[in-house]
Design a protein around this motif. Structure first.
Motif, mmCIF file in Angstrom:
data_model
loop_
_atom_site.group_PDB
_atom_site.id
_atom_site.type_symbol
_atom_site.label_atom_id
_atom_site.label_comp_id
_atom_site.label_asym_id
_atom_site.label_seq_id
_atom_site.Cartn_x
_atom_site.Cartn_y
_atom_site.Cartn_z
ATOM 1 N N ILE A 7 0.924 -1.078 -0.079
ATOM 2 C CA ILE A 7 -0.046 0.058 0.036
ATOM 3 C C ILE A 7 0.794 1.235 0.037
ATOM 4 O O ILE A 7 1.693 1.340 0.833
ATOM 5 C CB ILE A 7 -1.103 -0.113 1.069
ATOM 6 C CG1 ILE A 7 -1.849 -1.095 1.091
ATOM 7 C CG2 ILE A 7 -1.622 1.211 1.310
ATOM 8 C CD1 ILE A 7 -2.899 -1.311 2.115
ATOM 9 N N ALA A 8 0.397 2.296 -0.868
ATOM 10 C CA ALA A 8 1.398 3.264 -1.289
ATOM 11 C C ALA A 8 1.532 4.190 0.113
ATOM 12 O O ALA A 8 0.309 4.476 0.796
ATOM 13 C CB ALA A 8 1.095 4.256 -2.198
ATOM 14 N N GLY A 9 2.647 4.546 0.830
ATOM 15 C CA GLY A 9 2.651 5.387 1.797
ATOM 16 C C GLY A 9 2.030 4.810 3.247
ATOM 17 O O GLY A 9 1.792 5.686 4.001
ATOM 18 N N ALA A 10 2.072 3.531 3.339
ATOM 19 C CA ALA A 10 1.303 2.879 4.402
ATOM 20 C C ALA A 10 2.078 3.466 5.764
ATOM 21 O O ALA A 10 1.337 3.859 6.617
ATOM 22 C CB ALA A 10 1.654 1.433 4.409
ATOM 23 N N ASN A 240 9.535 3.466 -0.396
ATOM 24 C CA ASN A 240 9.796 3.957 -1.733
ATOM 25 C C ASN A 240 10.579 4.924 -2.004
ATOM 26 O O ASN A 240 11.519 5.142 -2.667
ATOM 27 C CB ASN A 240 8.091 4.379 -2.126
ATOM 28 C CG ASN A 240 8.263 4.704 -3.700
ATOM 29 O OD1 ASN A 240 8.836 5.633 -4.048
ATOM 30 N ND2 ASN A 240 7.517 3.922 -4.433
ATOM 31 N N VAL A 241 10.417 6.177 -1.133
ATOM 32 C CA VAL A 241 11.149 7.380 -1.531
ATOM 33 C C VAL A 241 12.363 7.302 -1.060
ATOM 34 O O VAL A 241 13.405 7.547 -1.742
ATOM 35 C CB VAL A 241 10.252 8.707 -0.805
ATOM 36 C CG1 VAL A 241 11.096 10.025 -1.137
ATOM 37 C CG2 VAL A 241 8.983 8.936 -1.400
ATOM 38 N N GLY A 242 12.730 6.721 0.393
ATOM 39 C CA GLY A 242 13.828 6.751 0.983
ATOM 40 C C GLY A 242 14.854 6.000 0.200
ATOM 41 O O GLY A 242 16.147 6.181 -0.208
ATOM 42 N N SER A 243 14.266 4.661 -0.034
ATOM 43 C CA SER A 243 15.325 3.747 -0.618
ATOM 44 C C SER A 243 15.729 3.992 -2.037
ATOM 45 O O SER A 243 16.953 3.712 -2.327
ATOM 46 C CB SER A 243 14.655 2.229 -0.464
ATOM 47 O OG SER A 243 13.535 2.215 -1.448
ATOM 48 N N VAL A 244 14.832 4.463 -2.833
ATOM 49 C CA VAL A 244 15.155 4.936 -4.240
ATOM 50 C C VAL A 244 16.114 6.154 -4.212
ATOM 51 O O VAL A 244 17.066 6.017 -4.957
ATOM 52 C CB VAL A 244 14.030 5.243 -5.115
ATOM 53 C CG1 VAL A 244 14.263 5.887 -6.462
ATOM 54 C CG2 VAL A 244 13.092 3.995 -5.376
ATOM 55 N N SER A 245 15.934 6.985 -3.347
ATOM 56 C CA SER A 245 16.863 8.284 -3.157
ATOM 57 C C SER A 245 18.162 7.719 -2.778
ATOM 58 O O SER A 245 19.089 8.286 -3.325
ATOM 59 C CB SER A 245 16.336 9.123 -2.178
ATOM 60 O OG SER A 245 15.201 9.581 -2.377
ATOM 61 N N ALA A 246 18.391 6.770 -1.644
ATOM 62 C CA ALA A 246 19.730 6.117 -1.361
ATOM 63 C C ALA A 246 20.450 5.491 -2.469
ATOM 64 O O ALA A 246 21.414 5.890 -2.732
ATOM 65 C CB ALA A 246 19.434 5.182 -0.089
ATOM 66 N N ALA A 310 26.190 14.684 8.615
ATOM 67 C CA ALA A 310 25.943 14.554 7.228
ATOM 68 C C ALA A 310 25.779 15.946 6.519
ATOM 69 O O ALA A 310 24.966 16.913 6.931
ATOM 70 C CB ALA A 310 24.773 13.889 6.855
ATOM 71 N N ASP A 311 26.373 16.090 5.083
ATOM 72 C CA ASP A 311 26.086 17.391 4.459
ATOM 73 C C ASP A 311 24.639 17.709 4.118
ATOM 74 O O ASP A 311 24.120 18.604 4.213
ATOM 75 C CB ASP A 311 26.856 17.317 3.328
ATOM 76 C CG ASP A 311 28.292 17.315 3.537
ATOM 77 O OD1 ASP A 311 28.599 17.994 4.357
ATOM 78 O OD2 ASP A 311 28.784 16.395 2.926
ATOM 79 N N VAL A 312 24.013 16.393 3.663
ATOM 80 C CA VAL A 312 22.384 16.582 3.411
ATOM 81 C C VAL A 312 21.671 15.605 4.233
ATOM 82 O O VAL A 312 21.915 14.382 4.333
ATOM 83 C CB VAL A 312 22.383 15.986 1.726
ATOM 84 C CG1 VAL A 312 21.039 16.173 1.151
ATOM 85 C CG2 VAL A 312 23.116 16.795 0.895
ATOM 86 N N LEU A 313 20.494 16.171 4.662
ATOM 87 C CA LEU A 313 19.606 15.262 5.471
ATOM 88 C C LEU A 313 18.249 15.383 4.543
ATOM 89 O O LEU A 313 17.710 16.202 4.084
ATOM 90 C CB LEU A 313 18.920 16.044 6.758
ATOM 91 C CG LEU A 313 18.081 15.429 7.493
ATOM 92 C CD1 LEU A 313 18.480 13.962 7.981
ATOM 93 C CD2 LEU A 313 17.753 16.233 8.683
ATOM 94 N N ILE A 314 17.906 13.894 4.358
ATOM 95 C CA ILE A 314 16.599 13.655 3.629
ATOM 96 C C ILE A 314 15.587 13.038 4.339
ATOM 97 O O ILE A 314 15.649 12.006 4.572
ATOM 98 C CB ILE A 314 16.833 12.703 2.259
ATOM 99 C CG1 ILE A 314 17.892 13.606 1.404
ATOM 100 C CG2 ILE A 314 15.556 12.650 1.286
ATOM 101 C CD1 ILE A 314 18.124 12.709 0.201
ATOM 102 N N PRO A 315 14.448 13.857 4.898
ATOM 103 C CA PRO A 315 13.681 13.136 5.726
ATOM 104 C C PRO A 315 12.504 12.440 4.621
ATOM 105 O O PRO A 315 11.860 13.350 3.832
ATOM 106 C CB PRO A 315 12.807 14.546 6.310
ATOM 107 C CG PRO A 315 13.293 15.671 5.802
ATOM 108 C CD PRO A 315 14.585 15.514 4.730
ATOM 109 N N ALA A 316 12.524 11.279 4.511
ATOM 110 C CA ALA A 316 11.414 10.605 3.526
ATOM 111 C C ALA A 316 10.740 9.591 4.188
ATOM 112 O O ALA A 316 10.444 8.435 3.983
ATOM 113 C CB ALA A 316 12.309 9.862 2.475
ATOM 114 N N ALA A 317 10.112 9.948 5.439
ATOM 115 C CA ALA A 317 9.222 8.970 6.414
ATOM 116 C C ALA A 317 8.028 9.756 6.310
ATOM 117 O O ALA A 317 6.746 9.176 5.909
ATOM 118 C CB ALA A 317 9.847 8.759 7.426
#
Ligand code: NAD
Length: 439
Positions: A7-10, A240-246, A310-317
Motif C-alpha cells: 500500500i502506497a505510503g502505508a 519507496n522514496v527513501g530507498s530509491v533516493s539512497a 552529514a551534509d544533506v539530510l533527506i527526511p523521507a518518512a
C-alpha cells in the motif's frame, strides 16, 4: 487482507495522529502560508480569497456490505481545490483519521505542487474515513467502487484524476479505472494514475519521487559548489522514496552515511553499502532494516539520524519530524524534503536563522506527480514511453523547476520554501486573472 507493504505510503499513516497531537490543523497552515505569500506578492485580496477556498467540496456516504453480511456506512470526501491551470489532480487516502480539513489542505498543496513544477493540472484530494488494515480485499473493493460511483460525475481525464496516497495502491487504482470504464461504456485509462503497468501504469512512475529527490539534491549541491563525491547524506525512511533516493544518490557517488526506518537505523561515517542494504530489506521481515549487520554499520535511533554529521539530510518518512526541539541540533547544511510536511513551521524558522537550506516538499518530492502526469499523457495518447524517455523528461522538469525557485529565492531574498510557494501561487493567480471571473 491487502498486504500493508503493497500500500502506497502505508507507514505515513502513522504520522497523521502525530500531527493531530501537535495540534496542527493542516488547513489553518494552508491559510497562514497563503496570507504570508499574498503579502509578499502584493496579491489582490479577492484573488487571495479565491485561492483560500476549494472550488468544490463533496462529501459522500459509502454503504458497504461487509463479509459478515452487516452494512457499514463510510464517509468519503473529494475536494477540488483549484482548476485554473488544468484538471484537478491528487491522491485518495484511506485512513481512520481522515477529516475534511485535512483533505482540503492536501488538495491545496496539490495545487501548489503542480504549479511549482509547471505541469497543466490544478489540485484535488480525496479520502475515506476507514481502517483498511481491518478490511478484506473484497470489502475494500466494494468500498472503492461505490465511492467512485458516487463521485463519477465529477471525475474524468479532463476533469479530475485521482492517484494513490496513504493506504491506497495500484490495485485500488485499477478498480477505479475499471468502474469508470464500465459506467462510461469505453476504456478510460486516463481517469486515474498509479495503475498497474499491465493496465497502462507508466514505467518509472514507482521510482519517480526518489529520482526527483536525487535530481533536486544534485542541483542544490551544484549551486553550493559541493561535489557529489565529497557529499555525505543521511536519509530517514527506507520505503519507496527513501530507498530509491539512497540507491540513486549512492550511484551518483555520494556517501550515504545514515539510513533509518520505523525499526531504527544505521550509521557508518565511511558510507553504508546501499546495494547490500537493498538486498537485505528485499527479504527481511516487513522489509525493515531491523536485523541488518555489516562491518562498520552502527545502530542508531531515528532521533539520532536527524542530527547526524552529514551534509544533506533527506527526511523521507512522515510529517512533523524536524521540530523546534531537534532543529537546533541538525548538522546538515541542506535538507531535501522527500516526505510531505516533515518540518514544522517552528522548526522552519530555526533552520532559516541557522542558514540551513531547506528544499520544500512541494518541489523536492514533486517527481511523483510529474511521473503521474507522464502516465496520464501516455494513457490519453495510447502511446507508452520507454523508462529512459520518462527519466529524461523528469530530469528536465525537475531541474528547470529547481532553477526557477532558486532564482526567485535569490532575487527576493526569501527561503526556498517561500520562493516555491510564491512561484506557485503567482502562476495559479495569473491563470485566474487571464481566464477572468465568470460570468
Ligand atoms: P513508504 O510507506 O514506502 O515508506 C515510509 C518509510 O518511513 C518506511 O521505511 C517506514 O518504516 C518509515 N517510517 C515510518 N514511520 C517512521 C518513523 N517514526 N521514523 C522513521 N521512519 C519511519 O512511504 P513512501 O511512499 O516512501 O512515502 C514517504 C513520504 O514521502 C511520505 O511523506 C509521502 O507522503 C511522501 N511522498 C511519497 C510519494 C510517493 O510517490 N511514494 C510522493 C510524494 C511524497
Amino acid at each position: 487482507m491487502i498486504k500493508m507493504r503493497d500500500i502506497a505510503g502505508a507507514a505515513v499513516a502513522e504520522a497523521i495522529p502525530r500531527q493531530r497531537e501537535l495540534g496542527t490543523n493542516p488547513y489553518e497552515m494552508v491559510l497562514a502560508q497563503l496570507d504570508g505569500v499574498g503579502k509578499e506578492l502584493d496579491l489582490d485580496r479577492g484573488l487571495l480569497e479565491i485561492l483560500k477556498r476549494p472550488e468544490r467540496v463533496v462529501e459522500v456516504s459509502v454503504p458497504v456490505v461487509m463479509d459478515d453480511g452487516r452494512i457499514e456506512v463510510f464517509t468519503g470526501y473529494r475536494v477540488q481545490h483549484n482548476s485554473a491551470r488544468g484538471p484537478y489532480k491528487g491522491g485518495i487516502r484511506y485512513h481512520p483519521d481522515v477529516t475534511l480539513d485535512e483533505v482540503k489542505a492536501l488538495a491545496a498543496w496539490m495545487t501548489w505542487k503542480c504549479a511549482v513544477v509547471n505541469i497543466p493540472y490544478g489540485g484535488g484530494k480525496g479520502g475515506i474515513k476507514c481502517d483498511p488494515t481491518q478490511m478484506s480485499e473484497g470489502e475494500l473493493q466494494r468500498m472503492t467502487r461505490r465511492y467512485v460511483t458516487m463521485l463519477l460525475p465529477l471525475l474524468g481525464p479532463e476533469k479530475d484524476i485521482p492517484a494513490p496516497d496513504v493506504n491506497t495502491n495500484a490495485t485500488i487504482m485499477d478498480w477505479i479505472m475499471d468502474t469508470a470504464s464500465i459506467f462510461s461504456g469505453h476504456y478510460l485509462p486516463g481517469i486515474v494514475t498509479g495503475k498497474s503497468v499491465e493496465l497502462g501504469g507508466a514505467l518509472g512512475r514507482r521510482e519517480a519521487t526518489g529520482r526527483g529527490v536525487t535530481i533536486i539534491t544534485k542541483e542544490v549541491l551544484k549551486r553550493l559548489g559541493m561535489s557529489l563525491q565529497e557529499t555525505t547524506v543521511a536519509i530517514q525512511g527506507y520505503g519507496n522514496v527513501g530507498s530509491v533516493s539512497a540507491t540513486l544518490l549512492a550511484q551518483e557517488g555520494c556517501r550515504i552515511v545514515g539510513v533509518s526506518d520505523i525499526s531504527g537505523g544505521f550509521y557508518n561515517p565511511n558510507g553504508l553499502d546501499i546495494p547490500d542494504i537493498n538486498r537485505y530489506v528485499r527479504t527481511s521481515p516487513g522489509h525493515l532494516l531491523r536485523g541488518y549487520t555489516a562491518r562498520g554499520a552502527a545502530p542508531i535511533s531515528n532521533e539520532e539520524l536527524l542530527t547526524l554529521q552529514a551534509d544533506v539530510l533527506i527526511p523521507a518518512a512522515m510529517e512533523c519530524q524536524i521540530t523546534e526541539e531537534n532543529a537546533p541540533e541538525v548538522r546538515a547544511r541542506v535538507i531535501v524534503e522527500g516526505a510531505n510536511g516533515p518540518t514544522t513551521p517552528e522548526a522552519d524558522l530555526i533552520l532559516e536563522e541557522r542558514g540551513i537550506y531547506v528544499v520544500p516538499d512541494i518541489l523536492a518530492n514533486a517527481g511523483g506527480v510529474v511521473g503521474s502526469y507522464f502516465e496520464w499523457v501516455q494513457s490519453l495518447q495510447a502511446f507508452p514511453w520507454t523508462e529512459e524517455e520518462t527519466n529524461a523528461r523528469l530530469a528536465r522538469i525537475m531541474s528547470q523547476s529547481f532553477a526557477e525557485v532558486w532564482e526567485c529565492a535569490r532575487e527576493r531574498s526569501v527561503t526556498l520554501r517561500k520562493a516555491a510557494l510564491m512561484l506557485a501561487v503567482n502562476r495559479v493567480a495569473e491563470a485566474i486573472r487571464r481566464r477572468g471571473i465568470f460570468p
